[in-house]
Design a protein around this motif. Structure first.
Motif, PDB file in Angstrom:
ATOM      1  N   UNK A   1       4.193   0.050 -10.389  1.00  0.00           N
ATOM      2  CA  UNK A   1       3.313  -0.869 -11.103  1.00  0.00           C
ATOM      3  C   UNK A   1       1.869  -0.802 -10.636  1.00  0.00           C
ATOM      4  N   UNK A   2       1.604  -0.304  -9.424  1.00  0.00           N
ATOM      5  CA  UNK A   2       0.217  -0.220  -8.970  1.00  0.00           C
ATOM      6  C   UNK A   2      -0.650   0.611  -9.909  1.00  0.00           C
ATOM      7  N   UNK A   3      -0.195   1.799 -10.335  1.00  0.00           N
ATOM      8  CA  UNK A   3      -1.033   2.557 -11.276  1.00  0.00           C
ATOM      9  C   UNK A   3      -1.237   1.830 -12.602  1.00  0.00           C
ATOM     10  N   UNK A   4      -0.202   1.100 -13.076  1.00  0.00           N
ATOM     11  CA  UNK A   4      -0.338   0.381 -14.340  1.00  0.00           C
ATOM     12  C   UNK A   4      -1.381  -0.726 -14.214  1.00  0.00           C
ATOM     13  N   UNK A   5      -1.289  -1.505 -13.122  1.00  0.00           N
ATOM     14  CA  UNK A   5      -2.237  -2.592 -12.908  1.00  0.00           C
ATOM     15  C   UNK A   5      -3.651  -2.043 -12.713  1.00  0.00           C
ATOM     16  N   UNK A   6      -3.771  -0.949 -11.951  1.00  0.00           N
ATOM     17  CA  UNK A   6      -5.084  -0.348 -11.716  1.00  0.00           C
ATOM     18  C   UNK A   6      -5.680   0.160 -13.018  1.00  0.00           C
ATOM     19  N   UNK A   7      -4.854   0.842 -13.822  1.00  0.00           N
ATOM     20  CA  UNK A   7      -5.336   1.365 -15.103  1.00  0.00           C
ATOM     21  C   UNK A   7      -5.756   0.236 -16.036  1.00  0.00           C
TER      22      UNK A   7
ATOM     23  N   UNK B   1      -3.665  10.533 -15.140  1.00  0.00           N
ATOM     24  CA  UNK B   1      -3.151  10.831 -13.795  1.00  0.00           C
ATOM     25  C   UNK B   1      -2.293   9.682 -13.276  1.00  0.00           C
ATOM     26  N   UNK B   2      -2.745   8.444 -13.543  1.00  0.00           N
ATOM     27  CA  UNK B   2      -1.955   7.288 -13.133  1.00  0.00           C
ATOM     28  C   UNK B   2      -0.627   7.243 -13.882  1.00  0.00           C
ATOM     29  N   UNK B   3      -0.641   7.640 -15.156  1.00  0.00           N
ATOM     30  CA  UNK B   3       0.607   7.714 -15.917  1.00  0.00           C
ATOM     31  C   UNK B   3       1.592   8.693 -15.315  1.00  0.00           C
ATOM     32  N   UNK B   4       1.080   9.837 -14.873  1.00  0.00           N
ATOM     33  CA  UNK B   4       1.951  10.823 -14.219  1.00  0.00           C
ATOM     34  C   UNK B   4       2.527  10.269 -12.920  1.00  0.00           C
ATOM     35  N   UNK B   5       1.711   9.515 -12.178  1.00  0.00           N
ATOM     36  CA  UNK B   5       2.192   8.916 -10.927  1.00  0.00           C
ATOM     37  C   UNK B   5       3.324   7.933 -11.202  1.00  0.00           C
ATOM     38  N   UNK B   6       3.187   7.143 -12.277  1.00  0.00           N
ATOM     39  CA  UNK B   6       4.238   6.183 -12.637  1.00  0.00           C
ATOM     40  C   UNK B   6       5.537   6.914 -12.938  1.00  0.00           C
ATOM     41  N   UNK B   7       5.457   7.942 -13.776  1.00  0.00           N
ATOM     42  CA  UNK B   7       6.656   8.685 -14.164  1.00  0.00           C
ATOM     43  C   UNK B   7       7.320   9.304 -12.941  1.00  0.00           C
ATOM     44  N   UNK B   8       6.500   9.875 -12.047  1.00  0.00           N
ATOM     45  CA  UNK B   8       7.046  10.532 -10.857  1.00  0.00           C
ATOM     46  C   UNK B   8       7.709   9.529  -9.918  1.00  0.00           C
TER      47      UNK B   8
END
Length: 545
Positions: free
Chosen positions: A25-31, A201-208
């Protein structure tokens, strides 16, 4: 004690930033915070805290109302997180999602100033609330608390503040990360022109990260401290950094082997509180150590209180517990905590769980689950003022891939392969499938499926289980005085490799307890089939070792 627990929950929430469950969720919140007004990040965090708290508090009622397995809820959340990650890879999908949230923030509003808040606090509040709903079931500790709440069937007033404190603690480091990310974006012009790339890039981090957590659900960032030399250490090992006053033993419906006891009365003794239940295989594997310690140290000022906290309804029956205590050879006091009052006083979540209390009435060491018997005995001896640590025989704990505990009632059942509609609380006819997947189970014949058990409704009703384990146990009971259950392994009657409760290829179920069905020299795969010779066989769960 409630104030202390609220404070600890707040600190645990802050520490959650180090847990892998926070990564998706960190990348989602950051995005979501990179655009919009300065108030948007605050709205996102407030929305997250509110929805996380509400979903956690009411998840027990949701599970009870829908009979959905917590694992199903968690896997659904993982799926939604993956979809959000995929959405962030696409500018088109991201624009559509933003348009949807803007429309929702405008509902019921005609003021233009309010309409513009979709990029501000109100829009952030909506976005953060959505993230809170999706993420809550992914948090392992919260899910464990939900299961316990389901058993307890109630919430205390202080639990609301504890969950809220946990959510606020989790939100603070998230807010700091988001504010730092926005400041970094505003400081560097190049980054401001690359928001689409950053979002992808944040989306890729979430998926990974979600993919990693799916295949490594027990992964933790916690670093194990180096093993200490335990042979001659004259000190507590793995002691609590902040010992706390031992909660009282309260709400007990009956005592076995003792008159009622209180923590105050036991002051001056070293006390081990053992939360257990007699059909739990993990609890039963700890009993030889507990009985050994009681025999060696009771006359030296050591006491054990076995707090019996039932997982199933039949374990609340005092006669059943008395019979189990007698058959297991337990001599120390056993307290029946049928309403989970003492369980809640200790904020416990596990069977078994051990809390070691010093002579001043403080909990100085605790351990959950099996193992670390040498550490526990070292600490008992240290608190008693005895010399060198006694050698404790290590036990063999299950390792590698074994079939997880399998519940059979509809409230927590998983991996149930069924060809027909499931009739809850009613008689239904079922058929075995041609193929039974790994770790799955199925029924044949007539059965009643209740919330926490299944009951055979006809002669010859059978259950199959595809397992991988060294030992197979079943928690069973009988509605009639006794039910004979025929045991087959891979379609054949068993001539050997059976558990201690199997005689001549069958088990006679005459009381509600844990029955040892199969035993192998090493873990192996197989299909177990149990057939009831008459109606009335009650099956609650399969456990493995």
């Amino acid at each position: 004690m409630d104030v202390v627990n609220i404070g600890l929950a707040f600190l645990e929430g802050i520490a959650l930033i180090l847990s892998p469950c926070i990564l998706p969720i960190l990348p989602i919140i950051l995005s979501g915070s990179l655009t919009g007004s300065r108030s948007r990040p605050f709205g996102i965090i407030v929305g997250f805290i509110i929805m996380f708290t509400l979903v956690t508090l009411f998840s027990r009622a949701l599970i009870n109302a829908t009979n959905i397995s917590p694992d199903v809820i968690r896997n659904t959340s993982y799926t939604l997180l993956l979809l959000l990650g995929v959405m962030m890879l696409s500018s088109y999908l991201t624009d559509k999602f933003n348009l949807l949230t803007q429309r929702l923030t405008r509902v019921g509003s005609t003021n233009r100033t309010i309409n513009n808040t979709e990029s501000g606090f109100l829009g952030g509040l909506l976005f953060g609330g959505l993230i809170g709903i999706i993420w809550t079931p992914c948090a392992g500790p919260i899910l464990a608390a939900v299961i316990v709440q389901t058993i307890l069937q109630k919430s205390t007033f202080s639990s609301y503040f504890i969950v809220l404190a946990f959510a606020i603690g989790a939100g603070i480091p998230m807010l700091l990360i988001v504010l730092f990310g926005r400041a970094l974006l505003n400081h560097f012009t190049f980054l401001r022109t690359q928001t689409a790339l950053i979002r992808k890039l944040l989306g890729l981090i979430i998926i990974a990260t979600v993919g990693f957590l799916i295949y490594h659900p027990t992964f933790s960032f916690a670093v194990n401290s180096p093993k200490e030399t335990r042979d001659d250490r004259a000190s507590l090992i793995n002691a609590l950094p902040n010992p706390y006053r031992a909660p009282d033993i309260a709400g007990i419906t009956a005592w076995i082997n003792s008159n009622p006891l209180t923590i105050h009365e036991l002051k001056g003794k070293v006390v081990l509180i053992d939360f257990w239940t007699y059909s739990c295989i993990n609890c039963l594997r700890t009993l030889p150590y507990l009985k050994d310690w009681y025999a060696k140290y009771h006359d030296k000022g050591f006491e054990i209180i076995g707090v019996h906290s039932p997982e199933f309804e039949f374990e609340k029956n005092i006669d059943n517990v008395k019979n189990a205590v007698k058959e297991l050879g337990i001599l120390y006091p056993v307290a029946l905590d049928n309403q989970f009052v003492t369980w809640q006083n200790y904020q416990n979540q596990y069977w078994p769980a051990h809390y070691l209390i010093n002579q001043n009435g403080e909990v100085v060491y605790q351990h959950f689950g099996e193992g670390e018997y040498d550490v526990t005995e070292n600490n008992i001896r240290y608190l008693l003022g005895l010399a060198k640590t006694a050698k404790t025989q290590a036990t063999e704990l299950p390792s590698g891939k074994i079939t997880p505990e399998t519940y059979l009632g509809f409230a927590r059942s998983e991996n149930f392969v069924v060809l027909e509609p499931v009739f809850k609380n009613e008689r239904g006819s079922y058929r075995f499938p041609q193929i039974l997947p790994d770790d799955s189970w199925s029924l044949n014949g007539d059965w009643f499926i209740y919330k926490d058990k299944i009951v055979s409704a006809s002669k010859g009703a059978s259950i199959k289980l595809h397992f991988f384990a060294k030992n197979v146990y079943a928690v069973m009971g009988a509605a009639s005085p006794a039910v004979k259950v025929t045991v087959r392994l891979n379609g054949k009657s068993i001539a050997n490799q059976y558990g201690k409760d199997v005689k001549n290829g069958a088990v006679v179920v005459n009381q509600a307890r844990l029955y040892a069905i199969l035993h192998f020299a090493k873990a192996q795969e197989g299909v177990l089939e149990l057939t009831a010779d008459e109606p009335g066989l009650e099956l609650y769960t399969f456990t493995f070792g």
